[in-house]
Design a protein around this motif. Structure first.
Motif, PDB file in Angstrom:
ATOM      1  N   SER A 157      14.338  68.477   1.282  1.00 60.26           N
ATOM      2  CA  SER A 157      15.502  69.183   1.840  1.00 60.26           C
ATOM      3  C   SER A 157      16.212  69.979   0.754  1.00 60.26           C
ATOM      4  O   SER A 157      16.658  71.103   0.993  1.00 60.26           O
ATOM      5  CB  SER A 157      16.484  68.191   2.458  1.00 60.26           C
ATOM      6  OG  SER A 157      15.879  67.525   3.529  1.00 60.26           O
ATOM      7  N   ASP A 193      13.372  72.365   8.339  1.00 63.30           N
ATOM      8  CA  ASP A 193      13.483  71.085   7.632  1.00 63.30           C
ATOM      9  C   ASP A 193      13.296  69.934   8.617  1.00 63.30           C
ATOM     10  O   ASP A 193      14.244  69.507   9.264  1.00 63.30           O
ATOM     11  CB  ASP A 193      14.854  70.990   6.950  1.00 63.30           C
ATOM     12  CG  ASP A 193      14.962  69.746   6.075  1.00 63.30           C
ATOM     13  OD1 ASP A 193      13.992  68.975   5.998  1.00 63.30           O
ATOM     14  OD2 ASP A 193      16.034  69.558   5.467  1.00 63.30           O
ATOM     15  N   GLU A 194      12.078  69.429   8.706  1.00 64.97           N
ATOM     16  CA  GLU A 194      11.756  68.347   9.648  1.00 64.97           C
ATOM     17  C   GLU A 194      12.428  68.558  11.002  1.00 64.97           C
ATOM     18  O   GLU A 194      13.147  67.684  11.482  1.00 64.97           O
ATOM     19  CB  GLU A 194      12.181  66.983   9.085  1.00 64.97           C
ATOM     20  CG  GLU A 194      11.524  66.670   7.756  1.00 64.97           C
ATOM     21  CD  GLU A 194      11.607  65.199   7.395  1.00 64.97           C
ATOM     22  OE1 GLU A 194      11.373  64.366   8.278  1.00 64.97           O
ATOM     23  OE2 GLU A 194      11.898  64.892   6.225  1.00 64.97           O
TER      24      GLU A 194
HETATM   25 MG   LIG Z   1      15.345  65.792   4.068  1.00 67.49          MG
END
Ligand SMILES: [Mg+2]
Ligand SMILES: Nc1ncnc2c1ncn2[C@@H]1O[C@H](COP(=O)(O)OP(=O)(O)OP(=O)(O)O)[C@@H](O)[C@H]1O
Lengths: 262, 286
Positions: free
Chosen positions: A48, A160-161
């Motif tokens: 991240s 991000d995911e």
């Molecule tokens: Mg993360």
């Protein structure tokens, strides 16, 4: 053209109690124009953080990130981002959420409506234009977030995911939908996940990160032909790639465990 | 299969039925579980009726002296008389004016200040020492100073309500604005928002539900300061009416004043609740 170069980037956070933590160390990574690049790595390895640096939300402690040769100095609409957490504006309808960036950029109402309608349809949410986020399921919210990022026509799409909080069936559907959307626009994408299947299913290239401090350990081209369907998950090429990534990650995990031992 | 179940139920013995009722009653006492609307309403009504019945029994039954506890009839009579000569409305209106003035003044200043305090560390650092100190001061302790500084007119009464609500509002709203998700703000930056857009188009709308909740709660607190506000040199208002009645032991008037304050408080609370639902339909509580 949109080529992203991450050039020897390190990131250290000062801790409140004094001292600092190194989240990223000497990251070098390139994403070619129109390439779908994926980063996989264990939890807490700095994925991240790396994406936030590319987005310009934070400045690296060392090194430089360039988009088309221009150094990144701050956030901008040419790097759209989809977060893992739900980030729709709860007070705006689906349509107004998707129009948010366009409205700020001063795009006319007619053009905004046209663009929003296009992307809402592309993510399969036609008929939900006037719904508020609270009325949508998790998967639908992330589809709106995708449409909202794409409506700005960014050079690079950062994710991000984005499907991390979804159940596995919804996640599988979202992956297919994302590939379908991507076949239409071929954006340059930098996608983060800790799910190896997801990385191989989506990516042209997979970068494997090490445990903290995060570095790029391996870069694996995924030469599985497109368009891909879920059949590829059981193909020999896929299994071979997965085995090699798993071996890297396993080694990393062992290293992390040994490092943690007294 | 269905019919089998039905016939079984029909043949159910009285012991089984009793067990079923017992288990249903037991389910009303499970924590965090919904109960049927009818059960809820009945229970609430029972409480209200019991209180009223106890009051009637004690007063009409002569168990308590009437100058300690007036009868419901006496209070009703007092209401009738004061409504007829217009004094009740006069007092109520006077109190409503004081409360609304103090409350609106406090809100107009506290909402922006609170939002800034929760969003900008620099504002927090500047304001915190004052709010942190004043919030624990009893407002009544400040009354002598208020009289000294601004006299004994309506301004002093408004100032009491203001002081009683303003600092609480600032602290509560700062908390609301500090709670706005960081990702929401960052996300708007990646969509091209500049700082001014983030403030006007993200932070402010994101705090609105919490701000409305805070206003509703502090409106309730404003009512609780009424009697304190009308303690000194008042010649109208419900608080004044109550204090004045004490001197002549007019307990029926005291009761009337308390009931009217409670009623007005309840009404303002419902208005605030309806306002929130109407203004912020997207933040409806489910
Ligand atoms: Mg993360
Ligand atoms: N603002 C910050 N201040 C201090 N440390 C931070 C900060 N942001 C991240 N870190 C640290 O940097 C490391 C990497 O965090 P990051 O969130 O980038 O990991 P991640 O790979 O995204 O993890 P996850 O898979 O759990 O999402 C963590 O150890 C985290 O504690």
């Amino acid at each position: 053209m949109a080529s992203l170069v991450i050039d020897d980037v390190s990131m250290r956070f000062a801790l409140r109690r004094g001292g600092e933590v190194t989240a990223l160390e000497h990251i070098c990574l390139e994403v070619a124009d129109r390439e779908f690049s994926v980063i996989v790595g264990p939890s807490g390895c700095g994925k991240s953080t790396l994406l936030r640096l590319v987005a310009g939300l934070e400045q690296p402690s060392a090194g430089m990130i360039r988009l088309d040769g221009q150094p990144i100095t701050g956030p901008s609409r040419d790097r759209g981002m989809v977060f893992q957490s739900y980030t729709l504006f709860p007070w705006l309808t689906v349509r107004r959420n998707v129009e948010f960036g366009l409205r700020i950029a001063g795009v006319s109402a007619a053009e905004r409506a046209e663009i929003a309608a296009h992307f809402i349809e592309q993510v399969g949410l036609k008929g939900f234009e006037d719904a508020y986020p609270a009325q949508l399921s998790g998967g639908m919210r992330q589809r709106v977030a995708l449409a909202r990022a794409l409506a700005n026509d960014p050079k690079v799409l950062l994710m991000d995911e984005p499907f991390g909080a979804l159940d596995s069936q919804t996640r599988a559907l979202m992956q297919e939908l994302l590939l379908d959307v991507w076949e239409h626009n071929h954006k340059t994408v930098l996608f983060i996940t800790h799910d190896i299947d997801e990385a191989l299913f989506l990516g042209d290239r997979v970068h494997v990160m090490t445990a903290r401090p995060g570095r790029i350990r391996e870069e694996i081209p995924v030469d599985i032909p497109r368009p891909r369907t879920f059949d590829v998950l059981t193909s020999p090429a896929f299994t071979a790639l997965k085995r090699s990534i798993l071996a890297h990650i396993r080694e990393e995990a062992m290293r992390a465990v040994e490092a943690a031992a007294p | 299969m269905c019919s089998k179940v039905v016939s079984h139920a029909a043949n159910e013995g009285s012991g089984a039925r009793r067990a079923r009722i017992a288990s249903r009653v037991a389910s009303y006492f499970a924590p965090k579980t919904e109960i049927p609307g009818r059960v809820y309403a009945t229970t609430s009504a029972l409480t209200a009726i019991s209180v009223f019945a106890a009051w009637s029994l004690l007063s009409y039954g002569g168990l308590v002296r009437p100058d300690f506890l007036p009868t419901p009839g006496a209070v009703l009579h007092a209401a009738w008389v004061t409504l007829a000569d217009g004094s009740l409305l006069h007092h109520a209106w006077s109190s409503v004016t004081v409360i609304l003035s103090g409350f609106i003044l406090a809100s107009v200043l506290a909402v922006p200040l609170g939002i800034m305090m929760g969003s900008f560390k620099i504002v927090e650092a500047a304001v915190e020492p004052i709010t942190g100190f004043v919030r624990y001061l009893p407002v009544s302790a400040l009354i002598p100073l208020l009289i000294l500084w601004i006299g004994i007119g309506i301004e002093q009464k408004i100032a009491v309500i203001f002081l009683g609500t303003f600092f609480q509002q600032v602290i509560l709203i700062a908390d609301v604005s500090a709670g706005v998700s960081r990702d929401l703000v960052d996300c708007s930056y990646t969509l091209g928002a500049k700082r001014r857009h983030v403030i006007t188009q993200v932070l402010i709308p994101a705090t609105l539900p919490g701000v409305m909740d805070t206003l509703r709660v502090t409106m309730g607190w404003a009512w609780t300061y009424l009697v304190v506000a009308e303690l000194v040199a008042a010649n109208s208002g419900l608080g004044y009416m109550i204090l004045n009645s004490m001197r002549g032991l007019f307990t029926d008037m005291i009761f009337l004043g308390i009931l009217v304050i409670g009623l007005l408080g309840l009404i303002t609370d419902q208005v605030m609740k309806a306002l929130r639902a109407w203004l912020l339909p997207w933040a409806a509580r489910t």
